[in-house]
Structure formats: structure tokens, C-alpha cells
Design a protein around this motif. Sequence first.
Motif, PDB file in Angstrom:
ATOM      1  N   CYS A  57     -10.321  -5.267   5.396  1.00  0.00           N
ATOM      2  CA  CYS A  57      -9.673  -4.025   4.981  1.00  0.00           C
ATOM      3  C   CYS A  57     -10.705  -2.961   4.630  1.00  0.00           C
ATOM      4  CB  CYS A  57      -8.711  -4.266   3.824  1.00  0.00           C
ATOM      5  SG  CYS A  57      -9.468  -4.913   2.340  1.00  0.00           S
ATOM      6  N   ILE A  95       0.260 -11.925   1.905  1.00  0.00           N
ATOM      7  CA  ILE A  95      -0.258 -10.562   2.039  1.00  0.00           C
ATOM      8  C   ILE A  95      -0.062  -9.972   3.438  1.00  0.00           C
ATOM      9  CG2 ILE A  95      -1.892 -10.765   0.137  1.00  0.00           C
ATOM     10  CD1 ILE A  95      -4.096 -11.286   2.187  1.00  0.00           C
ATOM     11  N   SER A  98       4.995  -6.367   4.241  1.00  0.00           N
ATOM     12  CA  SER A  98       4.888  -5.040   3.611  1.00  0.00           C
ATOM     13  C   SER A  98       4.943  -5.141   2.091  1.00  0.00           C
ATOM     14  CB  SER A  98       6.012  -4.123   4.097  1.00  0.00           C
ATOM     15  OG  SER A  98       5.871  -3.863   5.461  1.00  0.00           O
ATOM     16  N   LYS A 101       1.661  -6.558   0.866  1.00  0.00           N
ATOM     17  CA  LYS A 101       0.582  -5.558   0.903  1.00  0.00           C
ATOM     18  C   LYS A 101       0.690  -4.594  -0.274  1.00  0.00           C
ATOM     19  CE  LYS A 101       0.336  -5.625   5.919  1.00  0.00           C
ATOM     20  NZ  LYS A 101       0.624  -4.909   7.166  1.00  0.00           N
ATOM     21  N   ARG A 105      -1.871  -4.073  -3.300  1.00  0.00           N
ATOM     22  CA  ARG A 105      -2.434  -2.748  -3.569  1.00  0.00           C
ATOM     23  C   ARG A 105      -2.327  -2.419  -5.059  1.00  0.00           C
ATOM     24  NH1 ARG A 105      -1.407   2.399  -4.503  1.00  0.00           N
ATOM     25  NH2 ARG A 105       0.819   2.067  -4.752  1.00  0.00           N
ATOM     26  N   TYR A 133      -6.142  -2.581   7.509  1.00  0.00           N
ATOM     27  CA  TYR A 133      -5.655  -3.799   6.870  1.00  0.00           C
ATOM     28  C   TYR A 133      -5.321  -4.809   7.955  1.00  0.00           C
ATOM     29  CZ  TYR A 133      -2.992  -6.524   3.401  1.00  0.00           C
ATOM     30  OH  TYR A 133      -2.532  -7.495   2.551  1.00  0.00           O
TER      31      TYR A 133
END
Length: 136
Positions: A57, A95, A98, A101, A105, A133
Motif C-alpha cells: 500500500c 482486509i 471494503s 479496508k 484505515r 492498496y
Amino acid sequence: MRFSTLLLSAALVLFTSILFAADGEIDDAKAPATMAYYELSPSIVVNVKGRAKYIRCDVQLMTRDEAKLPAISLHAPALRHELILLLSDQQGTDIRTSKGKEKLRKIALKSLKGVMKAQVGDEMIDDLFFTTYLVQ
């Protein structure tokens, strides 16, 4: 009478000009700081747990005060270290989604704010964005 009207008009114009000038100075003092971004580079690549083997990432950190960028840059190694530890502790399958993720975050943002708070006494980082990502 005519002279007094002219004098009053001139005074009114001068007074109004002074008020607008003073108002402009106050607005300049309240002007918000400039928002800025800091890229953690190079890309972060770490092994993850589970069936997925790794995550790659790119991360951008946002601050609402450009004057804080030098401190963020100074502590970039500590920020990268924290992210590497955090990412390597993740389940690859979690991960990839959506929701996963976004959850990652938010956790990463909180974690990096904690690093900055410990280092300089101010969280400084207002947001975190994954600009690349990839989980494989």
C-alpha cells in the motif's frame, strides 16, 4: 451648511475605509491554515496472516496545518514502523473487503495519531488515505 455636509461625507468615507481595513486584518488573522499531504514512501509491503501472503500500500497523511509537515516528515520512520507492525498483524481475508479496508484505515489513523502524540505532544495527522492498496 454645504461645507459641513461635505466635511461629514468625507469623514464618513474615511471612517468606513478604516473599518473595512481593520475588518480585513481580523479576517487575515482568522484565516485557516493550509491543508497539506505527506506521502509515506516508498510503498509499504508486508506479509499478512492467513491465506493472503502480503499487502502492498501507498499511504498519504493529511494535516490541516501545513506548518506541521516538517514534524511529520521528521517522524516518518516511526510512522512507517507503526504501520508495518499494524499491517503485518492483519488477517489477509479481513482486509480485502471494503469494510475491512475502511476499518484498517481508521485503526491506522488512530495508531499514527498516537505515535505523533507520543513524539511531539500533538496528534498532527487529521486523516489517512490509502492511495494504492493490494492484498494477495
